[in-house]
Write a protein that holds these residues in place. Structure first.
Motif, PDB file in Angstrom:
ATOM      1  N   LEU C 135       0.847  -1.202   0.000  1.00 33.12           N
ATOM      2  CA  LEU C 135       0.000   0.000   0.000  1.00 33.12           C
ATOM      3  C   LEU C 135       0.877   1.245   0.000  1.00 33.12           C
ATOM      4  O   LEU C 135       1.923   1.272   0.680  1.00 33.12           O
ATOM      5  CB  LEU C 135      -0.869   0.032   1.263  1.00 33.12           C
ATOM      6  CG  LEU C 135      -2.276  -0.523   1.202  1.00 33.12           C
ATOM      7  CD1 LEU C 135      -2.236  -1.998   0.820  1.00 33.12           C
ATOM      8  CD2 LEU C 135      -2.993  -0.370   2.535  1.00 33.12           C
ATOM      9  N   HIS C 136       0.450   2.253  -0.728  1.00 30.34           N
ATOM     10  CA  HIS C 136       1.154   3.531  -0.743  1.00 30.34           C
ATOM     11  C   HIS C 136       0.126   4.655  -0.662  1.00 30.34           C
ATOM     12  O   HIS C 136      -0.892   4.621  -1.339  1.00 30.34           O
ATOM     13  CB  HIS C 136       1.969   3.688  -2.036  1.00 30.34           C
ATOM     14  CG  HIS C 136       2.663   5.026  -2.156  1.00 30.34           C
ATOM     15  ND1 HIS C 136       2.074   6.112  -2.786  1.00 30.34           N
ATOM     16  CD2 HIS C 136       3.856   5.444  -1.699  1.00 30.34           C
ATOM     17  CE1 HIS C 136       2.907   7.151  -2.720  1.00 30.34           C
ATOM     18  NE2 HIS C 136       3.985   6.775  -2.070  1.00 30.34           N
ATOM     19  N   PHE C 137       0.400   5.634   0.206  1.00 33.00           N
ATOM     20  CA  PHE C 137      -0.470   6.814   0.265  1.00 33.00           C
ATOM     21  C   PHE C 137       0.395   8.047   0.106  1.00 33.00           C
ATOM     22  O   PHE C 137       1.487   8.146   0.688  1.00 33.00           O
ATOM     23  CB  PHE C 137      -1.222   6.876   1.586  1.00 33.00           C
ATOM     24  CG  PHE C 137      -2.002   8.157   1.730  1.00 33.00           C
ATOM     25  CD1 PHE C 137      -3.259   8.300   1.156  1.00 33.00           C
ATOM     26  CD2 PHE C 137      -1.456   9.261   2.405  1.00 33.00           C
ATOM     27  CE1 PHE C 137      -3.957   9.495   1.266  1.00 33.00           C
ATOM     28  CE2 PHE C 137      -2.145  10.458   2.509  1.00 33.00           C
ATOM     29  CZ  PHE C 137      -3.405  10.575   1.935  1.00 33.00           C
ATOM     30  N   ILE C 138      -0.111   9.002  -0.679  1.00 33.85           N
ATOM     31  CA  ILE C 138       0.528  10.315  -0.722  1.00 33.85           C
ATOM     32  C   ILE C 138      -0.571  11.373  -0.664  1.00 33.85           C
ATOM     33  O   ILE C 138      -1.625  11.216  -1.290  1.00 33.85           O
ATOM     34  CB  ILE C 138       1.434  10.483  -1.967  1.00 33.85           C
ATOM     35  CG1 ILE C 138       2.222  11.804  -1.868  1.00 33.85           C
ATOM     36  CG2 ILE C 138       0.656  10.407  -3.267  1.00 33.85           C
ATOM     37  CD1 ILE C 138       3.450  11.841  -2.747  1.00 33.85           C
ATOM     38  N   GLY C 139      -0.356  12.384   0.173  1.00 37.60           N
ATOM     39  CA  GLY C 139      -1.378  13.419   0.316  1.00 37.60           C
ATOM     40  C   GLY C 139      -1.221  14.136   1.638  1.00 37.60           C
ATOM     41  O   GLY C 139      -0.117  14.320   2.132  1.00 37.60           O
TER      42      GLY C 139
END
Lengths: 140, 140, 140
Positions: C135-139
């Protein structure tokens, strides 16, 4: 500190089939010292695909090819769009059934691919083509 | 300086078929002066798809439609889930065979699409629907 | 202030079928107080898929399974790669026909999924497996 980068890969195909280019993506990542983030690949064509598949036994690619050839036969009388050859419309259908963009996290300087996963360009036309892939990275 | 933005597009369909909306995406990009980054589109439905395909000869869309209609016929006795109509389960299958999200780099203020690539909403139901697409941009 | 995060989910399957894990993704988002951004999921395998599909009527999953079993039958004499079992090559084909990565915007602390959309791991092998999703999150 977050940053982003864009790049373009050009691949020459020798006609229908799967061409692995994981190394060229990996080289771009290590050359730029990308440590963690998100890599996106977008293929700028409508008769070729991007696919993540097994890079161990070559029979897997061979069987994928055979299955898609049977599912979407060249010269199928169903198709009206035949001016560019009897493999052109099957190439569009095969592209619609697969994908033209991929998104893969980067972790500790490496693509988060599984042990057996490789990144492939799937040429869907029978004749050789020059294909362009747009790359985008955002992260650290 | 990296920044991000969210947006929503609403498209009205007139039943099964491919609806190009590249212009609406392009308009959002230029209005916000996005110069470089990553655009993501996510369709919030399970019986319609997003597809990047050829926007030149309309016969390509026509043939895609004919192929998928033959591959996943409406009213197939295989299906149990028929309460919402004999085209509902085929619409779910057609959606599973294609995609509901796309990721496209933005470079020099333009989507990194190929010359012949357009972005389509593929309505998989026979009746008109209102469809919502979530847009996300991150970049400069 | 933009930031990013990486995570890994491990799911145990009991053989072929669709396993919803929307809750595990949602939990990661709320635990980290991600408010707006982009979530990417990448499945690190070549014989299983990620799919966004209807999470209301279980018949939809049942019919999806039946359709793919008919389209890509186990034991098809077309296939050469059979050393790992007669369901192995069909699992690779089913994976190629679906996807191993998904990209979903996050808005106001929630995944921008539609009312009926759930996130599924589609185990394509008949025997139980342990599957890993990056999983990857950017924000923000």
């Amino acid at each position: 500190m977050l940053r982003q980068a864009l790049h373009e890969l050009r691949l020459a195909t020798r006609g229908r089939g799967l061409y692995e280019f994981t190394d060229q993506v990996t080289t771009w990542i290590s050359k730029n010292k990308f440590h963690a983030g998100l890599l996106t690949l977008h293929l700028r064509h409508t008769s070729a695909s991007l696919l993540i598949q097994e890079n161990a036994d070559p029979d897997v690619r061979h069987d994928l090819e055979r299955f898609f050839t049977r599912l979407v036969p060249d010269g199928d009388p169903l198709f009206v769009h035949t001016a560019e050859g009897d493999d052109d419309m099957p190439a569009h259908v095969r592209t619609a059934l697969t994908a033209v963009n991929l998104s893969i996290p980067v972790d500790q300087g490496r693509l988060a691919l599984g042990t057996w996963q490789g990144i492939y360009l799937w040429e869907q036309r029978r004749s050789p083509h020059s294909r362009v892939i747009a790359l985008h990275f955002i992260g650290e």
